[in-house]
Design a protein around this motif. Structure first.
Motif, mmCIF file in Angstrom:
data_model
loop_
_atom_site.group_PDB
_atom_site.id
_atom_site.type_symbol
_atom_site.label_atom_id
_atom_site.label_comp_id
_atom_site.label_asym_id
_atom_site.label_seq_id
_atom_site.Cartn_x
_atom_site.Cartn_y
_atom_site.Cartn_z
ATOM 1 N N ALA A 137 25.691 -39.074 6.608
ATOM 2 C CA ALA A 137 26.581 -38.315 5.730
ATOM 3 C C ALA A 137 27.475 -37.408 6.576
ATOM 4 N N GLU A 138 28.693 -37.173 6.086
ATOM 5 C CA GLU A 138 29.673 -36.371 6.820
ATOM 6 C C GLU A 138 29.563 -34.901 6.416
ATOM 7 N N GLY A 187 20.425 -36.243 11.614
ATOM 8 C CA GLY A 187 21.120 -37.518 11.707
ATOM 9 C C GLY A 187 22.415 -37.549 10.936
ATOM 10 N N LEU A 188 22.948 -36.374 10.596
ATOM 11 C CA LEU A 188 24.212 -36.291 9.880
ATOM 12 C C LEU A 188 25.364 -36.265 10.875
ATOM 13 N N ARG A 189 26.523 -36.728 10.431
ATOM 14 C CA ARG A 189 27.726 -36.734 11.274
ATOM 15 C C ARG A 189 28.464 -35.420 11.044
ATOM 16 N N VAL A 190 28.523 -34.585 12.073
ATOM 17 C CA VAL A 190 28.921 -33.189 11.892
ATOM 18 C C VAL A 190 30.225 -32.888 12.623
ATOM 19 N N THR A 191 31.112 -32.214 11.892
ATOM 20 C CA THR A 191 32.317 -31.616 12.468
ATOM 21 C C THR A 191 32.198 -30.107 12.308
ATOM 22 N N ALA A 192 32.489 -29.369 13.368
ATOM 23 C CA ALA A 192 32.421 -27.907 13.320
ATOM 24 C C ALA A 192 33.774 -27.329 13.720
ATOM 25 N N VAL A 193 34.167 -26.252 13.037
ATOM 26 C CA VAL A 193 35.475 -25.628 13.268
ATOM 27 C C VAL A 193 35.297 -24.128 13.423
ATOM 28 N N ASP A 194 36.057 -23.535 14.327
ATOM 29 C CA ASP A 194 36.092 -22.074 14.415
ATOM 30 C C ASP A 194 37.464 -21.639 14.923
ATOM 31 N N VAL A 195 37.919 -20.485 14.439
ATOM 32 C CA VAL A 195 39.217 -19.953 14.840
ATOM 33 C C VAL A 195 39.142 -19.290 16.216
ATOM 34 N N SER A 196 37.924 -18.965 16.649
ATOM 35 C CA SER A 196 37.720 -18.309 17.938
ATOM 36 C C SER A 196 37.520 -19.355 19.036
ATOM 37 N N ARG A 197 38.351 -19.307 20.064
ATOM 38 C CA ARG A 197 38.186 -20.233 21.180
ATOM 39 C C ARG A 197 36.859 -20.002 21.897
ATOM 40 N N LEU A 200 40.087 -22.333 9.789
ATOM 41 C CA LEU A 200 39.362 -22.851 8.630
ATOM 42 C C LEU A 200 39.524 -24.370 8.514
ATOM 43 N N PHE A 201 40.236 -24.861 7.499
ATOM 44 C CA PHE A 201 40.312 -26.299 7.266
ATOM 45 C C PHE A 201 41.496 -26.979 7.964
ATOM 46 N N ASP A 202 42.322 -26.215 8.674
ATOM 47 C CA ASP A 202 43.524 -26.801 9.267
ATOM 48 C C ASP A 202 43.233 -28.003 10.173
ATOM 49 N N PRO A 203 42.184 -27.985 11.002
ATOM 50 C CA PRO A 203 41.969 -29.123 11.904
ATOM 51 C C PRO A 203 41.465 -30.392 11.220
ATOM 52 N N VAL A 204 41.095 -30.312 9.940
ATOM 53 C CA VAL A 204 40.503 -31.482 9.275
ATOM 54 C C VAL A 204 41.284 -31.888 8.029
ATOM 55 N N ARG A 205 42.557 -31.525 7.973
ATOM 56 C CA ARG A 205 43.378 -31.921 6.828
ATOM 57 C C ARG A 205 43.397 -33.444 6.695
ATOM 58 N N GLY A 206 43.267 -33.923 5.476
ATOM 59 C CA GLY A 206 43.282 -35.357 5.231
ATOM 60 C C GLY A 206 41.923 -36.013 5.344
ATOM 61 N N GLU A 207 40.900 -35.277 5.769
ATOM 62 C CA GLU A 207 39.547 -35.815 5.853
ATOM 63 C C GLU A 207 38.747 -35.385 4.622
ATOM 64 N N SER A 208 37.583 -36.009 4.421
ATOM 65 C CA SER A 208 36.723 -35.629 3.305
ATOM 66 C C SER A 208 35.273 -35.637 3.773
ATOM 67 N N PHE A 209 34.425 -34.869 3.045
ATOM 68 C CA PHE A 209 33.062 -34.624 3.513
ATOM 69 C C PHE A 209 32.069 -34.665 2.344
ATOM 70 N N ASP A 210 30.846 -35.013 2.701
ATOM 71 C CA ASP A 210 29.757 -34.995 1.724
ATOM 72 C C ASP A 210 29.188 -33.593 1.555
ATOM 73 N N LEU A 211 29.326 -32.770 2.590
ATOM 74 C CA LEU A 211 28.799 -31.405 2.547
ATOM 75 C C LEU A 211 29.674 -30.507 3.398
ATOM 76 N N ILE A 212 30.012 -29.341 2.847
ATOM 77 C CA ILE A 212 30.722 -28.312 3.604
ATOM 78 C C ILE A 212 29.838 -27.073 3.665
ATOM 79 N N LEU A 213 29.609 -26.585 4.879
ATOM 80 C CA LEU A 213 28.861 -25.342 5.106
ATOM 81 C C LEU A 213 29.853 -24.252 5.476
ATOM 82 N N LEU A 243 38.548 -31.202 -0.098
ATOM 83 C CA LEU A 243 37.934 -31.868 1.044
ATOM 84 C C LEU A 243 36.573 -32.480 0.703
ATOM 85 N N LEU A 244 36.129 -32.304 -0.545
ATOM 86 C CA LEU A 244 34.834 -32.845 -0.944
ATOM 87 C C LEU A 244 34.987 -34.247 -1.525
ATOM 88 N N ARG A 245 34.067 -35.114 -1.166
ATOM 89 C CA ARG A 245 33.993 -36.426 -1.791
ATOM 90 C C ARG A 245 33.307 -36.278 -3.147
#
Length: 218
Positions: A32-33, A52-62, A86-99, A142-144
């Motif tokens: 799951a994404e 075993g989930l497929r994870v993308t992580a985003v932060d505004v702080s380098r 926030l969501f800028d790096p993943v525009r156009g994508e969708s996810f099963d779970l957002i934390l 961004l949610l499926r």
């Protein structure tokens, strides 16, 4: 393995633990994404990756992005980590779970300017909703179908309003977890201001954290 926490990066605390508990309750299939916004050290992203989930992580702080990448390498876990607002790096994508563990502490800064430095991890405008409101507006897109948003915030920043905003976007939303904790250094430093604003009752000596769960119907 405890994550490395460089100076200026938000260390996992009670809100992280509360959200991790909510994550463990979600019956997600392997593969799951998952999106972790405001990942900090990557603690929650790594919890998801261990399942075993497929994870993308985003932060505004380098600095946080660097820390999360290093912690993922140390843990030997595959996490896609992106720098951005926030969501800028993943525009156009969708996810099963957002934390989401966003900044949610009301801040006595009347300038209207976004916070800088380490304070970006907790200061969230005079009502504590500077980032929470944006998540409420943008996360549903961004949610499926059947996807879930798990958001942790303080009772000081209006979880009932969060629930109403998410419901108005067509999600099924409710507070599913609560925890009362002693004031941390940030709240102790602005306790008088919070009481003067009426955000903190005179007799209250603890902060309540809550997790809001919102699901996009299938």
């Amino acid at each position: 393995m405890n994550p490395l926490v460089p100076p200026g990066v938000y260390a996992p605390q009670e809100d992280t633990e509360l959200l991790a508990g909510a994550l463990s309750d979600e019956p997600l299939p392997q593969g799951a994404e998952v999106l972790d916004v405001g990942t900090g050290t990557g603690a929650l992203a790594l919890e998801a990756a261990r399942r075993g989930l497929r994870v993308t992580a985003v932060d505004v702080s380098r600095r946080a992005v660097w820390a999360a990448r290093l912690n993922a390498v140390r843990a030997g876990l595959p996490v896609r980590i992106r720098h951005g607002n926030l969501f800028d790096p993943v525009r156009g994508e969708s996810f099963d779970l957002i934390l989401a563990n966003p900044p949610y502490v009301p801040a006595p800064d009347g300038s209207g300017r976004p916070p800088h430095g380490a304070a970006r991890a907790w200061d969230a405008g005079d009502d504590g909703r500077l980032v929470v409101d944006r998540i409420c507006r943008e996360a549903p897109d961004l949610l499926r179908p059947g996807g879930v948003l798990l958001l942790v915030q303080s009772a000081l920043s209006g979880p009932d309003l969060t629930v109403r905003c998410l419901r108005s976007s067509g999600l099924k939303a409710a507070v599913t977890r609560r925890r009362r904790i002693p004031f941390g250094p940030v709240l102790r430093g602005r306790e008088r201001w919070l009481r003067e604003r009426g955000l903190l009752p005179a007799a209250e000596d603890k902060e309540e954290l809550v997790v809001v769960r919102a699901e996009l119907p299938v």
